[in-house]
Write a protein that holds these residues in place. Structure first.
Motif, PDB file in Angstrom:
ATOM      1  N   LYS A   1       0.873  -1.172   0.000  1.00 23.35           N
ATOM      2  CA  LYS A   1       0.000   0.000   0.000  1.00 23.35           C
ATOM      3  C   LYS A   1       0.907   1.219   0.000  1.00 23.35           C
ATOM      4  O   LYS A   1       1.891   1.247   0.731  1.00 23.35           O
ATOM      5  CB  LYS A   1      -0.858   0.040   1.261  1.00 23.35           C
ATOM      6  CG  LYS A   1      -1.750  -1.153   1.448  1.00 23.35           C
ATOM      7  CD  LYS A   1      -2.456  -1.088   2.800  1.00 23.35           C
ATOM      8  CE  LYS A   1      -3.312  -2.301   3.015  1.00 23.35           C
ATOM      9  NZ  LYS A   1      -4.079  -2.200   4.275  1.00 23.35           N
TER      10      LYS A   1
ATOM     11  N   TRP B   1       0.067   5.184   0.198  1.00 20.94           N
ATOM     12  CA  TRP B   1      -0.983   6.189   0.318  1.00 20.94           C
ATOM     13  C   TRP B   1      -0.378   7.548   0.636  1.00 20.94           C
ATOM     14  O   TRP B   1       0.620   7.643   1.337  1.00 20.94           O
ATOM     15  CB  TRP B   1      -1.949   5.830   1.434  1.00 20.94           C
ATOM     16  CG  TRP B   1      -2.683   4.539   1.290  1.00 20.94           C
ATOM     17  CD1 TRP B   1      -2.804   3.765   0.171  1.00 20.94           C
ATOM     18  CD2 TRP B   1      -3.399   3.858   2.319  1.00 20.94           C
ATOM     19  NE1 TRP B   1      -3.555   2.654   0.442  1.00 20.94           N
ATOM     20  CE2 TRP B   1      -3.940   2.677   1.757  1.00 20.94           C
ATOM     21  CE3 TRP B   1      -3.637   4.127   3.662  1.00 20.94           C
ATOM     22  CZ2 TRP B   1      -4.703   1.783   2.484  1.00 20.94           C
ATOM     23  CZ3 TRP B   1      -4.403   3.230   4.396  1.00 20.94           C
ATOM     24  CH2 TRP B   1      -4.929   2.081   3.808  1.00 20.94           C
TER      25      TRP B   1
ATOM     26  N   ASP C   1      -2.447  -4.980   6.450  1.00 15.61           N
ATOM     27  CA  ASP C   1      -3.761  -4.536   6.939  1.00 15.61           C
ATOM     28  C   ASP C   1      -3.745  -4.229   8.433  1.00 15.61           C
ATOM     29  O   ASP C   1      -4.548  -3.413   8.905  1.00 15.61           O
ATOM     30  CB  ASP C   1      -4.830  -5.586   6.653  1.00 15.61           C
ATOM     31  CG  ASP C   1      -5.107  -5.740   5.169  1.00 15.61           C
ATOM     32  OD1 ASP C   1      -4.821  -4.795   4.399  1.00 15.61           O
ATOM     33  OD2 ASP C   1      -5.610  -6.809   4.775  1.00 15.61           O
TER      34      ASP C   1
ATOM     35  N   ASP D   1      -3.509  -0.446   9.310  1.00 16.62           N
ATOM     36  CA  ASP D   1      -4.433   0.532   8.735  1.00 16.62           C
ATOM     37  C   ASP D   1      -4.739   1.719   9.649  1.00 16.62           C
ATOM     38  O   ASP D   1      -4.760   2.863   9.188  1.00 16.62           O
ATOM     39  CB  ASP D   1      -5.733  -0.136   8.289  1.00 16.62           C
ATOM     40  CG  ASP D   1      -5.589  -0.844   6.953  1.00 16.62           C
ATOM     41  OD1 ASP D   1      -4.511  -0.738   6.322  1.00 16.62           O
ATOM     42  OD2 ASP D   1      -6.553  -1.515   6.531  1.00 16.62           O
TER      43      ASP D   1
ATOM     44  N   LEU E   1      -3.777   5.508   8.501  1.00 14.62           N
ATOM     45  CA  LEU E   1      -4.767   6.579   8.378  1.00 14.62           C
ATOM     46  C   LEU E   1      -4.409   7.776   9.261  1.00 14.62           C
ATOM     47  O   LEU E   1      -4.601   8.926   8.855  1.00 14.62           O
ATOM     48  CB  LEU E   1      -6.157   6.053   8.710  1.00 14.62           C
ATOM     49  CG  LEU E   1      -6.722   5.066   7.679  1.00 14.62           C
ATOM     50  CD1 LEU E   1      -8.000   4.426   8.202  1.00 14.62           C
ATOM     51  CD2 LEU E   1      -6.943   5.737   6.336  1.00 14.62           C
TER      52      LEU E   1
END
Length: 84
Positions: A15, A17, A36, A39, A43
């Motif tokens: 990932k 981001w 995961d 996460d 965030l």
């Protein structure tokens, strides 16, 4: 789905981001987790303007499940491929 392929043809899922020019933070998980599990942290730092990157180690999550390469030197080599 974002992936990179290592020299031994292992596919590493990751990932990535946030803004490309943001200060990056790379998250590494341990056994038996996956990207995961980061996460909530991803965030949080994403909301602060950071670029956040997390990967699934070989044999975990959405990465390939090879029979070999489950040692720290190979895990580091995999992250080097990801960073490049």
């Amino acid at each position: 789905m974002s992936t990179v392929t290592t020299p031994d043809d292992t596919v590493i899922f990751y990932k990535d981001w946030g803004p490309r020019d943001g200060r990056p933070i790379v998250f590494h998980h341990g056994w038996p987790l996956s990207s995961d599990d980061w996460d909530a942290q991803l965030l949080f730092f994403l909301s602060k303007g950071y670029r956040v990157i997390a990967h699934d180690r070989r044999g975990h999550g959405r990465s390939s499940q090879p029979a070999t390469g489950h040692d720290m030197d190979t895990y580091v080599a995999d992250v080097n491929v990801l960073a490049d």
